[in-house]
Each structure stands twice: as C-alpha cells, then as structure tokens.
Write a protein that holds these residues in place. Structure first.
Motif, PDB file in Angstrom:
ATOM      1  N   GLY A   1     -46.765  69.064  15.411  1.00 30.10           N
ATOM      2  CA  GLY A   1     -47.521  69.597  16.539  1.00 30.10           C
ATOM      3  C   GLY A   1     -47.006  69.122  17.876  1.00 30.10           C
ATOM      4  O   GLY A   1     -46.768  69.923  18.799  1.00 30.10           O
TER       5      GLY A   1
ATOM      6  N   ARG B   1     -43.530  70.545  18.511  1.00 27.61           N
ATOM      7  CA  ARG B   1     -43.598  71.976  18.812  1.00 27.61           C
ATOM      8  C   ARG B   1     -44.002  72.212  20.272  1.00 27.61           C
ATOM      9  O   ARG B   1     -43.467  73.097  20.938  1.00 27.61           O
ATOM     10  N   TYR B   2     -44.923  71.406  20.778  1.00 27.79           N
ATOM     11  CA  TYR B   2     -45.369  71.559  22.168  1.00 27.79           C
ATOM     12  C   TYR B   2     -44.232  71.241  23.140  1.00 27.79           C
ATOM     13  O   TYR B   2     -44.015  71.957  24.115  1.00 27.79           O
ATOM     14  N   ARG B   3     -43.475  70.171  22.847  1.00 24.88           N
ATOM     15  CA  ARG B   3     -42.377  69.785  23.747  1.00 24.88           C
ATOM     16  C   ARG B   3     -41.238  70.797  23.721  1.00 24.88           C
ATOM     17  O   ARG B   3     -40.498  70.932  24.697  1.00 24.88           O
TER      18      ARG B   3
ATOM     19  N   GLN C   1     -41.538  74.147  23.063  1.00 24.44           N
ATOM     20  CA  GLN C   1     -42.006  75.529  23.092  1.00 24.44           C
ATOM     21  C   GLN C   1     -41.180  76.426  24.007  1.00 24.44           C
ATOM     22  O   GLN C   1     -41.103  77.639  23.790  1.00 24.44           O
TER      23      GLN C   1
END
Length: 391
Positions: A147, A150-152, A154
């Motif tokens: 998670g 994935r955010y870093r 995106q």
C-alpha cells in the motif's frame, strides 16, 4: 536464422535498458519498505536483509522476444543455529536437482521455540526450516507493504502482487503512459533467498511441473546465479568481440518454443521441461570450454549452433547432463568457486526424466534443427504467435 533472430528474438537494448531500470527502482522501493516495516531482527523473527540480486536471462544478455519477465532474489535474515545439510533426507529429494535442508543444531535454545513453531517443521526428529512457511510469510509481508509503495509510485506505475501456492510471489508493474517511453507490462518474480555466503543462496524447490505434486518443504534448492554471471563475464573477456555464443543460445530457445507449439500433450509440457533454459545454458557452458573460444566468432554461427544441437542430442541419448558447477574440477582457474560448490556431490540435470521421454526429445531436437526453416515459416505466422502475457 538471421531473419528469425532479428525479427522475433532480438531485444531492443533501449527497451531492455528502460525496463531493467524501471524494475530496479520499483523493487528497491518495495524491499526498502518491507525491511523498514518488518519485525525487528532477532532470534524470533524473519526479516529482509535489505538488498536484492538481479538474476536470469534479462541480466545475462540472452533473453528473447520481450523484456516483460524478470527474476529477483531477495535475501532474508535468519536466526543463528541453522546449518545447511546438503542432500539431506535423500529419499524425499527430487531427481535432477541439488537439495539441501536447513537443520536446527542440536540443543536449540528454548527461546527459539516461537521461531521454530512459526517457520520450522519436524523431519527425522529435528527441526528444519520450511520453505512453504517462509514463502507464505514472505508473500504476506510484501503484501502488507504494498500500500505505502503503491502510493509513492502512483505517478510512475500501477503495481500489484500475486502468488500461487508453493511458488514465489510475482510483482506486476504497469507503467503510466506519461512516465516512460516503453509501455510494457512487466512481471517480476520475487524469490526469497537464504544466504549461504560466497554469493550462494538457497531457494524453495519448485513444484514438479504445472500439475505436479508440491516439492518437499523441508528441502531447498541451490542457486548459483552469481557464479554463472561471473563465468559469463569471463567468457565475454576471453571470447572474440563478435562471439555468437549467446546468440546461439537465444536462437535455440526460440526454435524450442516454436517446435513446442506443434507438439501434443503430454509430451509438449515435457519438451519444455527437458529442454529448459537452464539445461540449454548448461550445455552451452560445457561446449564452450571444450574447444578454442575463437571458433565462436560470428561468422561460424551456423556451425556452432549445429554443434550445440548435436551435443544436446548426445546428452539426451546418454541421459546425462551434469550440473555445471557442482563438483566440476575442470573449470578455468579464473572462475573461483566457493568450497561448498567444490565439495558438493555432482547432479545429473536429466535424472528426473525416463529414457523414453529423453529419446523422444532427442529425436524431436534433431528433427527441429533439420526442419528449422520450415518450422520458422510455419509457426511464426500470426496464427501461431502467442499473445504477450498480461498482468
């Protein structure tokens, strides 16, 4: 052959370079996050060492068709008091593979009991590290860290993780359209590895074929990819600048894949396992060291490729192709082997197959070589070309 190589097998150095760089950045982020969020290193925990090792054909310059699959070793930290036992539990081992157990030493302290209950299994009255339990922990640990990563990432790509029982997890990377010029969906196999020292690692034994029984969890397989990379570097230095040895390997892999499309089951699946890329690479190594490297100049491509096919045919007929590094005393002095490899018992890579299967593979191999132009024309049409894998 040249046309087949240029149109279907050869990879663009530009695209391959972009793909490898992108994979390296994404895996580095994930490994860094997994190490930071992991349990504190200690006698009761597994943890990541914090680095990763690039292995396989994409990093050895003999990958074919498309740079969409990569293999990465992810070393783990283990508690002390686990010692390797080469070829332990002989009756449980798989034929054609070097197997090794990681056994707890006698008198394992009581404070290690939580680790043993979480990651070990009993075999012959002693605790052994279970590859199945380690794989399940590794996949779950990476999934929990996905998670944040994935955010870093995106803006660069979309990533996901998948796994099959008994197999390492696969990281799927789909680059964003505005980030890189090479929009290829990539699958990265993340393989948890147990360091043995001297750039040697143990990895989980793969299941015996797609529908085969699961491998014994108390046994591990030896990974000598770093030694193979060192040998390839030495060969590159010693061979002519225009050497065709890697090109021969790529063309033979391409012909094997085309021939496999015209075979019927169950032999079609056995064909790919008998002539696995590792078997082809091992045969190439053995043949390269039999004669002068000057003979591998580009202008002798067809002759050397035929030599490789005939050498493989003879190995299949004799039902013997020995692992290149285990107990091999004929290696060049420049390629220094760890003591663990020198003292290991030799392993026949073809021992897992019966004589009838190997005889049929030998016949189909030589037939493939004699009919190579016809096979290339027939199975290279759009009707037979397999679609690229999607994540």
């Amino acid at each position: 052959l040249e046309s087949f190589y240029g149109r279907q097998l050869r990879l663009s150095p530009h695209v391959l370079g972009h793909s490898k760089a992108h994979v390296g950045r994404v895996v580095a982020e994930l490994v860094r996050a997994a190490k930071a969020q992991g349990l504190q290193p200690g006698p009761l925990a597994l943890s990541l060492r914090g680095d990763f090792i690039r292995i396989g054909s994409a990093y050895e310059q003999h990958k074919v068709r498309s740079p969409d699959c990569f293999d990465i070793l992810v070393p783990l930290r283990l508690p002390p008091h686990l010692e390797p036992q080469p070829r332990s539990a002989e009756g449980l081992g798989t034929h054609g593979a070097f197997v090794c157990g990681l056994r707890a030493r006698a008198g394992w302290p009581r404070r290690y009991r939580p680790f043993a209950e979480g990651f070990c299994m009993e075999l012959q009255g002693r605790s052994h590290l279970s590859s199945g339990l380690v794989l399940r922990w590794f996949q779950g640990h990476l999934q929990r860290c996905l998670g944040a990563v994935r955010y870093r990432l995106q803006e660069r790509c979309r990533i996901s993780l998948s796994a099959c029982p008994g197999r390492p997890p696969t990281l799927h990377i789909l680059p964003c359209s505005d980030y890189v010029c090479c929009h290829i969906s990539m699958a990265v196999r993340l393989i948890p590895a147990i360091p043995l020292g001297d750039a040697l690692y143990l990895t989980a034994l793969p299941p015996e074929g797609p529908q085969g029984p699961p491998a014994p969890e108390a046994l591990w397989s030896l990974n000598a990819s770093r030694q193979e990379q060192r040998l390839l570097s030495w060969l590159k230095e010693q061979a002519p600048a225009s050497s065709c040895h890697l090109k021969c390997l790529q063309i033979l892999k391409g012909l094997r894949d085309l021939r496999g499309q015209g075979l019927e089951e169950p032999f079609s699946s056995q064909w790919g396992r008998v002539l696995s890329s590792y078997v082809l690479k091992t045969a190439l190594f053995s043949l390269l060291l039999q004669g002068p490297l000057e003979a591998w100049d580009e202008r002798f491509l067809v002759e050397r490729l035929e030599d490789l096919v005939l050498y493989l045919r003879d190995c299949l007929r004799k039902q013997v192709l020995m692992h290149f590094f285990l107990g091999n005393a004929s290696l060049p002095e420049a390629v220094v082997l760890p003591r663990f490899l020198k003292e290991a018992a030799p392993v026949n890579l073809l021992a897992a197959f019966d004589g009838a299967t190997l005889d049929l593979a030998a016949f189909q191999l030589i037939n493939t070589w004699f009919q190579a132009p016809h096979i290339i024309r027939m199975y290279s049409s759009p009707r037979y070309l397999r679609p690229a894998p999607t994540p």
